[in-house]
Design an enzyme around this catalytic site. Sequence first.
Site, short mmCIF file in Angstrom:
data_model
loop_
_atom_site.label_atom_id
_atom_site.label_comp_id
_atom_site.label_asym_id
_atom_site.label_seq_id
_atom_site.Cartn_x
_atom_site.Cartn_y
_atom_site.Cartn_z
CG HIS A 1 -14.95 87.20 -56.28
ND1 HIS A 1 -14.67 88.53 -56.53
CD2 HIS A 1 -16.26 87.16 -55.89
CE1 HIS A 1 -15.76 89.25 -56.30
NE2 HIS A 1 -16.74 88.44 -55.90
C1 LIG Z 1 -21.03 85.98 -50.36
C2 LIG Z 1 -20.67 85.79 -51.79
C3 LIG Z 1 -20.89 86.82 -52.71
C4 LIG Z 1 -20.55 86.66 -54.05
N1 LIG Z 1 -20.82 87.67 -54.91
C5 LIG Z 1 -20.50 87.52 -56.22
C6 LIG Z 1 -20.81 88.54 -57.16
O1 LIG Z 1 -21.40 89.59 -56.83
N2 LIG Z 1 -20.46 88.35 -58.46
C7 LIG Z 1 -19.81 87.23 -58.88
O2 LIG Z 1 -19.47 87.15 -60.06
N3 LIG Z 1 -19.53 86.23 -58.01
C8 LIG Z 1 -19.87 86.34 -56.70
N4 LIG Z 1 -19.60 85.31 -55.83
C9 LIG Z 1 -18.99 84.08 -56.37
C10 LIG Z 1 -20.05 83.16 -57.00
O3 LIG Z 1 -20.98 82.78 -56.03
C11 LIG Z 1 -19.37 81.95 -57.64
O4 LIG Z 1 -18.56 82.42 -58.68
C12 LIG Z 1 -20.35 80.93 -58.21
O5 LIG Z 1 -21.26 80.48 -57.26
C13 LIG Z 1 -19.60 79.75 -58.78
O6 LIG Z 1 -20.51 78.85 -59.35
P1 LIG Z 1 -20.24 77.29 -59.37
O7 LIG Z 1 -21.40 76.67 -60.03
O8 LIG Z 1 -18.90 77.06 -59.95
O9 LIG Z 1 -20.11 76.88 -57.84
P2 LIG Z 1 -21.25 76.79 -56.73
O10 LIG Z 1 -22.28 77.79 -56.96
O11 LIG Z 1 -20.55 76.80 -55.44
O12 LIG Z 1 -21.90 75.36 -56.96
C14 LIG Z 1 -21.12 74.20 -56.82
C15 LIG Z 1 -22.00 73.08 -56.32
O13 LIG Z 1 -21.23 71.89 -56.32
C16 LIG Z 1 -21.58 71.12 -55.21
N5 LIG Z 1 -20.50 70.21 -54.85
C17 LIG Z 1 -19.30 70.54 -54.31
N6 LIG Z 1 -18.59 69.43 -54.09
C18 LIG Z 1 -19.33 68.39 -54.49
C19 LIG Z 1 -19.13 66.99 -54.50
N7 LIG Z 1 -18.00 66.45 -54.05
N8 LIG Z 1 -20.14 66.20 -54.96
C20 LIG Z 1 -21.30 66.74 -55.40
N9 LIG Z 1 -21.52 68.05 -55.42
C21 LIG Z 1 -20.55 68.87 -54.98
C22 LIG Z 1 -21.82 72.16 -54.13
O14 LIG Z 1 -22.63 71.60 -53.12
C23 LIG Z 1 -22.48 73.28 -54.89
O15 LIG Z 1 -23.87 73.22 -54.84
C24 LIG Z 1 -19.95 85.45 -54.49
C25 LIG Z 1 -19.74 84.42 -53.58
C26 LIG Z 1 -20.09 84.58 -52.24
C27 LIG Z 1 -19.84 83.47 -51.30
#
Ligand SMILES: Cc1cc2nc3c(=O)[nH]c(=O)nc-3n(C[C@H](O)[C@H](O)[C@H](O)COP(=O)(O)OP(=O)(O)OC[C@H]3O[C@@H](n4cnc5c(N)ncnc54)[C@H](O)[C@@H]3O)c2cc1C
Lengths: 170, 543
Positions: free
Chosen positions: B480
């Site tokens: 997280h």
């Molecule tokens: C194994 C695992 C289990 C989890 N379980 C839970 C759970 O049960 N409950 C919960 O609340 N949370 C959980 N999480 C956390 C959850 O996955 C994250 O909170 C969530 O994915 C965040 O969403 P986001 O859109 O901010 O980031 P992400 O889903 O990581 O998406 C960000 C995107 O930005 C892209 N990106 C990054 N840098 C760049 C760049 N420079 N240029 C262009 N694109 C870029 C990436 O490629 C990615 O696709 C878990 C995480 C993991 C790894």
Amino acid sequence: MYRPENRPRSINQPQFSRRALVKGAATAVAVAGFAGSLPALAADDAAGPFTRASEFLTSRKLNPVLAGRYYVALKKRDPQFDAEVSRLLGIIAQAKASDVDAFLASTQLDQQSSSTVTKIISSWYLGTVGEGADAELVGYAEALMYEPTRGILVVPSYGGGPNSWGEKPV
Amino acid sequence: MNTTYDADLIVIGSGVMGGLVASAVAQAGKSVIVLEAGPRVTRREILEKYRSSPVKLALTNMKLQGAGSPYPNLPYAPTTYGDYLEQTGPVRYNTNYLRVVGGTTWHFGSALWRMIPNDFKLKTLYGRGRDWPFGYEELEPYYTRAEYELGVSGVDEEDQSGQGGAPFPPRSKPYPMKGLPWSYAFKRVAERLSKGGYNPVSESNGRATQPWEGRPVCAGNNTCNPVCPIGAKYDGSRTIDKAERAGARVMENAVAYKIEADDTGKIVAVHFKRPDGSDHRLTARYFVVAAYAIETPKLFLLSTSDKYPNGIANSSDMVGRNLMDHTGMSVTMMAKEDLWPGQGPTELLVYLNGRDGPFRKDIPSSKIKLRNTVPTSQITSALIAQGVFGSKLDEEIRRRSARELNWATDFETLPLPENRVSLSKTKVDGLGLPVPSIYYSVTDYWNAGRDSILTDMKRFSELLDADITNIDVNHQNRQHVMGGMIMGDNPKDSVVDADCRTHDHRNLFVAGTPVMPSVSCMNPTLTGAALSIRLADKLLKEI
Ligand SMILES: Cc1cc2nc3c(=O)[nH]c(=O)nc-3n(C[C@H](O)[C@H](O)[C@H](O)COP(=O)(O)OP(=O)(O)OC[C@H]3O[C@@H](n4cnc5c(N)ncnc54)[C@H](O)[C@@H]3O)c2cc1C
Ligand code: SF4
């Protein structure tokens, strides 16, 4: 005591075995394709002693196609594998044990035969051959480790269907 | 009126947070471009890779995960399994986010919780960490919208503060879907633990319990991580698909590496690289960075210029700092009766007795979860390594599968400026961009949590008549990633304001968990999603 012969049949997944078999066939083709190892099928005869040792060690009748593929995967990683298997079969014959439990109880295995036993059992149970980065998958849903809990725990990714859990497992 | 810009809005990152902002703004008829570093993937392809992989990824089997992820590992978007993240602190921060269209939720567990009112006032109530600039009441309507956007199933009647009281926290609408049924293990364990005053709580989560926007009902496949085979579980691909249907343009394989400001401080463009190394530039009126809490600060720190030598939006020197997690521990115990954890989804039963109370002055908020992943392969490998063969092997697989319980605890951690993401000085990725370098540590506050939970675990083992067989207090990473772009009213010690807008640049925003000033002990995605929806509302008033 739990015995594989009277293992509980699936209640939640009545179609499990049929599905697993179809799936197994599909995987066999896929895996042979990837390893580029068609000799797997031609190896049936050479795999004979390995299959006999495997069936004795796991107390099960085993799938000959899978046996061929485990054999190829094991032999690829160990040029002495045939010799090791025949040595192990010799020790088993000498022990004159009725089954694997009696054999393990009565025989003090030396390092080499113990390693052969571990390799064979580990392959069939885990479905994989080799360690770490060298590991290769031969069977997934067919791995023997899923049998003792079949009908209670799923093979991950092959679920039992909506609401298929909740009752006390028997 | 879009003559001089490539788009009204550019969103960086196509995960759940970027998807929510992009779909809301595109649905309002604005032009939106989403840049995504990674490629597109399909569920089928990931599932096949998982099934045919010799090493299966499981949350209980972290050590092996390097070899086990079915997601792509590309030179321009390297996998975070393995050694991509440079570690410099005393505690390893080995998190595994994904770089694919749809983002990390492809393999998340899908626990989707709200924080509770006291979580927003940590400093005022308990003298720890920071307060949020606003309270629970402000975020509540957005939590509700997020629950409907993501399709959450949960139990309305429960007291999620863990005290076994009336439904809590207050909610303006019921959960969109009813909760999942409990397995036998959950029922039996809850029955025994309730005698000790431990109140069972059902995890609210992203698994459908009725058909929901094209998602089928959860079928207990037990592979929420790495991939739900049938798409019953919410993941970010749902939301980014919605954004595309509303007209947003998603550009995959586009790695943003520089945000450009003009002399007035207005952000004018983002620069990105293609896998072949070529450079591109796009302009827009507004920019939202939604690249999760490690790549977001990395991008800001990379965006240096004469005017901004420390990176963009970094006049406070807070970019990258205050990195948090729910750094945890786990305890394994062997019961004397068959319980059969592993039936149904990978997690559902939690204990929140330690979630809130005056003790938070000294002991962090905590959540205890019963792990419910099918344990067969771990148990079998261990037995074979011990030399257990013959009929004993089958018996032991069965006995241990039925009786071994693994309890995972998550703790609240505090925003510490020294815990930070910076740019590696020695290591670069396939595009020549520095990899993130992470310093992470825990304090005595965490240790107090550990000691307190060890007492609870002893009590659990007595109530369950189970023997503790393993204790792992080695600071388990909980995946997280929070903080790094901390929110606050004071531009001197925070990066974004209460609207998630950077203090330094009026048209630059940060979406999701990186802005959280305090993080509670609960999985953060729903809170990040609520913040992202709120951000999109604010944007739509201006664009
Ligand atoms: C194994 C695992 C289990 C989890 N379980 C839970 C759970 O049960 N409950 C919960 O609340 N949370 C959980 N999480 C956390 C959850 O996955 C994250 O909170 C969530 O994915 C965040 O969403 P986001 O859109 O901010 O980031 P992400 O889903 O990581 O998406 C960000 C995107 O930005 C892209 N990106 C990054 N840098 C760049 C760049 N420079 N240029 C262009 N694109 C870029 C990436 O490629 C990615 O696709 C878990 C995480 C993991 C790894
Ligand atoms: S338990 Fe299975 S079906 Fe249910 S959400 Fe997880 S992976 Fe999908």
